[in-house]
Write an enzyme that holds these catalytic residues in place. Structure first.
Site, PDB file in Angstrom:
ATOM      1  N   TYR A 143       0.860  -1.186   0.000  1.00 42.39           N
ATOM      2  CA  TYR A 143       0.000   0.000   0.000  1.00 42.39           C
ATOM      3  C   TYR A 143       0.889   1.227   0.000  1.00 42.39           C
ATOM      4  CZ  TYR A 143      -3.543   3.393   1.527  1.00 42.39           C
ATOM      5  OH  TYR A 143      -4.384   4.479   1.622  1.00 42.39           O
ATOM      6  N   ASP A 238       9.301   2.870  -0.210  1.00 45.29           N
ATOM      7  CA  ASP A 238       8.254   3.486   0.600  1.00 45.29           C
ATOM      8  C   ASP A 238       8.509   3.079   2.044  1.00 45.29           C
ATOM      9  OD1 ASP A 238       6.062   4.246   1.990  1.00 45.29           O
ATOM     10  OD2 ASP A 238       4.582   3.512   0.541  1.00 45.29           O
ATOM     11  N   LYS A 266       4.466   8.843   9.147  1.00 46.49           N
ATOM     12  CA  LYS A 266       4.297   8.173  10.455  1.00 46.49           C
ATOM     13  C   LYS A 266       5.313   8.626  11.511  1.00 46.49           C
ATOM     14  CE  LYS A 266       1.618   4.647   8.267  1.00 46.49           C
ATOM     15  NZ  LYS A 266       0.339   4.138   8.567  1.00 46.49           N
TER      16      LYS A 266
HETATM   17  N1  PMP Z   1       2.853   4.045   2.404  1.00 49.51           N
HETATM   18  C1  PMP Z   1       2.741   3.075   3.330  1.00 49.51           C
HETATM   19  C2  PMP Z   1       3.745   1.969   3.336  1.00 49.51           C
HETATM   20  C3  PMP Z   1       1.707   3.126   4.263  1.00 49.51           C
HETATM   21  O1  PMP Z   1       1.596   2.146   5.175  1.00 49.51           O
HETATM   22  C4  PMP Z   1       0.795   4.201   4.228  1.00 49.51           C
HETATM   23  C5  PMP Z   1      -0.344   4.319   5.220  1.00 49.51           C
HETATM   24  N2  PMP Z   1      -0.553   3.331   6.092  1.00 49.51           N
HETATM   25  C6  PMP Z   1       0.966   5.176   3.255  1.00 49.51           C
HETATM   26  C7  PMP Z   1       1.996   5.077   2.356  1.00 49.51           C
HETATM   27  C8  PMP Z   1       0.016   6.329   3.154  1.00 49.51           C
HETATM   28  O2  PMP Z   1       0.213   7.188   4.227  1.00 49.51           O
HETATM   29  P1  PMP Z   1      -0.974   8.176   4.696  1.00 49.51           P
HETATM   30  O3  PMP Z   1      -2.036   7.301   5.268  1.00 49.51           O
HETATM   31  O4  PMP Z   1      -0.304   9.047   5.687  1.00 49.51           O
HETATM   32  O5  PMP Z   1      -1.415   8.903   3.484  1.00 49.51           O
END
Ligand code: PMP
Length: 426
Positions: A143, A238, A266
């Protein structure tokens, strides 16, 4: 559920789709009403009725110090008193940028944004601009936020709700995304053989955390590094989840594989809304106003978020922070494995650092197909039983449990006792 939460939820459902601001919070996959949380401290949260839970959801990852760490609260309070936003550069922003560039070997320059979604979306735009190519390779069950081109066969809430790829994404966008199985280097080689000249970037969670915790098999990340370099594509890690979570230098340090671009979120915001993307100077110099790749944000680099992030990273620099997380998480992992064996439930525990998943399948999970084969009904029953025993897990088979530095032996012991009871006769 008592009346307070019920009343709040009733109104929530009327006023907000699904009663939530983000789908993964809805508890739909676990068949119990969602919690209405009022307060958190250290490893615990309390709901609107004052019921207490040991928390492994941990806001889906940012709270590596636990809830409301006094130093973070103090930093945010102090920053707020100085003004909550300026629309101009601040010293706090520069300080957090310095900490990030010092920590991550592959990041020489960084741009702050407000979420992980913005970070990945912007990194992909930058990769396309840098290479002059359009296609992006992503992996099933990873994701990367909800930007149009990255939603294809995504993990996290998309997997939890068993949604098809989202309506509203124009086919032309989706066509530029090549989706491959995680941990399958042969598939990546094949994609490069066929589309090598058109691929701008490979984006990957270096440890997948959105189909449950799935580590890279040896050679996978190294292979991605080699192939992207060979074909002139960029490698995007990511690290929104893994950055400052697995170790101070993120997955790129843990596995010794340097990406071209890194996405963060995060932990670097200490629980406030933040994201960032960064990489080599030569690539980042294309970002406006230094270069032509446009990307902007009214509240980007927000002083409150920067202050929370700085306080968090400073505490993570203290001696043994990651060793403590590792030791406690290993204890939890072993205890869960014992409980699974004693209860004779077909389940597998997978852990990297302070994140883990208890998969209801007897085999190791190496990709999304294997994660999807888990018994999600059994997970739902397990989740409900743990909640009854005062333990809040992420409300989906396809999410990671997060430990924090505020968790201790006491919480882990309580959790393991609850887990053994919950697993028996499941
Ligand atoms: N990349 C990863 C690996 C994630 O786990 C997440 C959200 N859990 C995101 C991107 C997207 O981040 P956000 O919810 O802050 O938009």
């Amino acid at each position: 559920m008592s009346e307070g939460s019920a009343r709040i939820l009733e109104e929530a459902y009327r006023l907000m789709p699904g009663g939530v601001s983000s789908p993964a919070r809805s508890f739909r996959a676990v068949g119990v009403p969602p919690l209405v949380l009022a307060r958190g401290r250290g490893p615990r949260v309390w709901d609107a009725e004052g019921r207490e839970f040991i928390d492994y959801l941990m806001a889906f990852g940012p709270l590596i110090l636990g809830h409301a760490h006094p130093r973070v609260v103090e930093a945010v309070t102090e920053a707020a008193a100085q003004g909550t936003a300026f629309g101009a550069t601040t010293a706090l922003e520069v300080e957090l940028a310095r900490l990030i560039c010092q920590a991550l070997p592959a990041v020489e320059m960084v741009r702050f944004v407000n979420s992980g979604t913005e970070a990945t979306m912007s990194a992909v735009r930058l990769a396309r601009a840098y290479t002059g190519r359009a296609k992006v390779v992503k992996f099933e069950g990873c994701y990367h936020g909800h930007a149009d081109g990255l939603l294809a066969r995504a993990g996290s809430g998309v997997a939890t709700l068993s949604l098809p790829d989202s309506p509203g994404v124009p086919p032309a966008y989706a066509q530029e995304t090549i989706v491959l199985p995680y941990n399958d280097l042969t598939a990546v080689e094949e994609a490069f053989r066929r589309h090598g000249e058109e691929i701008a970037a490979v984006i990957v969670e270096p440890v997948a955390a959105n189909m449950g915790v799935v580590p890279p098999i040896p050679g996978f990340l190294e292979g991605l590094r080699r192939l992207t370099a060979q074909y002139g594509a960029l490698l995007i890690f990511d690290e929104v989840v893994t950055g400052f979570r697995l170790c101070y230098g993120g997955a790129q340090t843990l596995y010794g594989v340097p990406p071209d671009l890194t996405c963060l979120g995060k932990v670097i915001g200490g629980g406030l809304p933040v994201g960032a993307y960064g990489g080599r100077r030569e690539i980042m110099s294309l970002v406006a106003p230094e270069g032509p790749v446009y990307q902007a944000g009214t509240l980007s680099g927000n002083p409150l978020a920067m202050a929370a992030g700085i306080a968090t990273l400073r505490l993570l620099q203290e001696a043994h922070a990651y060793a403590r997380l590792e030791a406690l998480a290993a204890r939890l992992e072993e205890g869960l494995q014992e409980a699974v064996a004693r209860a004779q439930v077909p389940a597998t525990v997978q852990r990297v650092g302070s994140m883990l998943t208890l998969f209801f399948t007897p085999q190791a999970v190496r990709n999304y197909a294997a994660a999807r084969a888990c018994d999600t009904q059994r997970f739902a029953r397990f989740f409900a039983r743990m909640l009854e025993r005062g333990v809040l897990l992420p409300p989906s088979q396809f999410e990671a449990w997060f430990l924090s530095l505020a968790h201790g032996e006491e919480e882990v012991a309580h959790t393991l006792e609850a887990a053994l009871k919950a697993l028996q006769g499941l």
